[in-house]
Motif scaffolding. Sequence first.
Motif, short mmCIF file in Angstrom:
data_model
loop_
_atom_site.label_atom_id
_atom_site.label_comp_id
_atom_site.label_asym_id
_atom_site.label_seq_id
_atom_site.Cartn_x
_atom_site.Cartn_y
_atom_site.Cartn_z
N LEU A 39 5.78 9.18 -12.81
CA LEU A 39 5.93 7.88 -13.25
C LEU A 39 4.82 7.18 -14.11
O LEU A 39 3.73 7.32 -13.52
CB LEU A 39 6.19 6.86 -11.96
N HIS A 40 5.15 6.74 -15.03
CA HIS A 40 3.93 5.89 -15.88
C HIS A 40 3.33 4.89 -15.00
O HIS A 40 4.13 3.99 -14.64
CB HIS A 40 4.39 5.52 -17.38
N VAL A 41 2.20 4.61 -14.92
CA VAL A 41 1.67 3.58 -14.28
C VAL A 41 0.34 2.82 -15.36
O VAL A 41 -0.65 3.70 -15.82
CB VAL A 41 0.89 4.14 -13.01
N ARG B 81 2.54 6.46 -7.50
CA ARG B 81 1.56 7.27 -7.81
C ARG B 81 1.90 8.79 -7.56
O ARG B 81 1.61 9.49 -8.23
CB ARG B 81 0.08 7.09 -7.11
N ASN B 82 2.62 8.97 -6.43
CA ASN B 82 2.65 10.31 -5.98
C ASN B 82 4.25 10.63 -5.67
O ASN B 82 4.71 11.12 -5.12
CB ASN B 82 2.30 10.85 -4.90
N PHE B 83 4.98 10.04 -6.95
CA PHE B 83 6.54 10.06 -6.93
C PHE B 83 7.18 11.40 -6.80
O PHE B 83 8.11 11.35 -5.99
CB PHE B 83 7.14 9.18 -8.15
N ARG B 84 6.63 12.29 -7.69
CA ARG B 84 7.11 13.80 -7.78
C ARG B 84 7.05 14.43 -6.35
O ARG B 84 8.03 14.78 -5.89
CB ARG B 84 6.38 14.61 -8.68
N ASP B 85 6.01 14.16 -5.65
CA ASP B 85 5.87 14.82 -4.22
C ASP B 85 6.71 13.87 -3.43
O ASP B 85 7.37 14.83 -2.37
CB ASP B 85 4.27 14.35 -3.94
N ARG C 133 0.83 -1.31 -0.06
CA ARG C 133 0.03 -0.19 0.13
C ARG C 133 0.76 1.41 0.05
O ARG C 133 0.54 2.17 -0.84
CB ARG C 133 -0.79 0.27 1.26
N PHE C 134 1.89 1.27 0.84
CA PHE C 134 2.59 2.42 0.66
C PHE C 134 3.35 2.57 -0.52
O PHE C 134 3.63 3.66 -1.01
CB PHE C 134 3.88 2.23 1.71
N CYS C 135 3.93 1.53 -1.11
CA CYS C 135 4.84 1.50 -2.21
C CYS C 135 3.74 2.24 -3.48
O CYS C 135 4.13 2.72 -4.43
CB CYS C 135 5.32 0.11 -2.63
#
Length: 401
Positions: free
Chosen positions: A96-98, A81-85, A74-76
């Motif tokens: 990141l493309h998901v 999803r919020n990599f930039r933040d 869940r954390f990962c």
Amino acid sequence: MGPRMAEQVSYDVIIVGGAMMGASVAWFLSSHPGFDGTIAVFERDPGYELCSTTHSNSCMRQQFTTAPNIPVSRFCADYVRNFRDHMGGGEDIPDLHVHPFGYMYLATTEEGAQVLRDAQALQAGLGAQTRLLSREALAEGFPFYRSDDVLLASYGPVDEGYFDGGTMFDTWRRKAKANGVTFLKGEVTAIAREGARITGVTLDDGTRLACGALVNATGPRAAHTAAMAGLDLPVEPRKRYTFVFDSAQSLGQDLPLTVDPSGVHVRTDGAGFMAGCPPRDGDPAVAPDDFTADHGLWEEVVWPALYERIPAFEAIRLRQMWVGHYAYNTLDQNALLGPHPEVPNFLLINGFSGHGLQQSPAMGRGLAEWIVSGRFETLDLSAFAYDRIAKGALIVERAII
């Protein structure tokens, strides 16, 4: 990362292995507000041509069967999803493309169905949005499957699928370097130990370096690295095959990463598809440099299994295949994280058994916290400690692909 001379003769932390886990620890440790020491990362294969990171299919899932893995998942997922933040929001940080196509586990026996029921109850209790599908619901929602033999399916429509692990890896390395981490080409050939403490390493060119702590991030070579320190690790390289193919017939929708009871799994991959499986000879340990392929596996095992489950795959064309390695924990297929009890400054981040890339944000962050404070600060990862082996507290993961 090309050849460079070590900038000094001693580092506070030496990380052996510069692929995904090594890069994760380097980034999280160098950005931890409580750490102001020096870090060097040594990588024997600076082109990353043979490492597990490069051969990974870069998927993430919530569908695990053991409680410690699900909060990590869940954390990962949130991290991706919020990599930039999470990386500070700078203009040089990419999104990141998901591709959230989900995972689909199929059971064709009552025993397998019960495993899915138990696992889904655990997942739901820990906040994962997985759900069980009857044979009828599976046929209605995913009509391309042959489902007459399916007793139950488990589907994860949220936070499961593909993510761009390569960009995450590159960004961690780049930002760790900006934080002052030294990345060097070199193979550690000896580890100096005095009693219960690691004191340094010797490189393949004869260079000797002292260290305050040593991180074993050597993937399938983890047991070899530990042996240099006089320690045992139940981690071995095991082959996994990947096949990329096209289909003459469209399925009309995304194909979840489908884990078939045959042992073959398959998913959407761009305009085509990607399938994978273990070897057909009992999944033995192999040498860490053994990437020899079984060239009959596609025609004799994988393609028949694909067509049996998805009749639309009658006419398919193989485009590419490769062999990679799992760093397989033979005891319970879960990570070994944190200090070795015999040598507390020999730090483990090993044995992920195929789910390391997706767990790397949580595990790298957790080990960095341990190095700084001697504890896991934000997510309790104590279940992955090495001392669970001596305690007999194994956490056997049954959802291994």
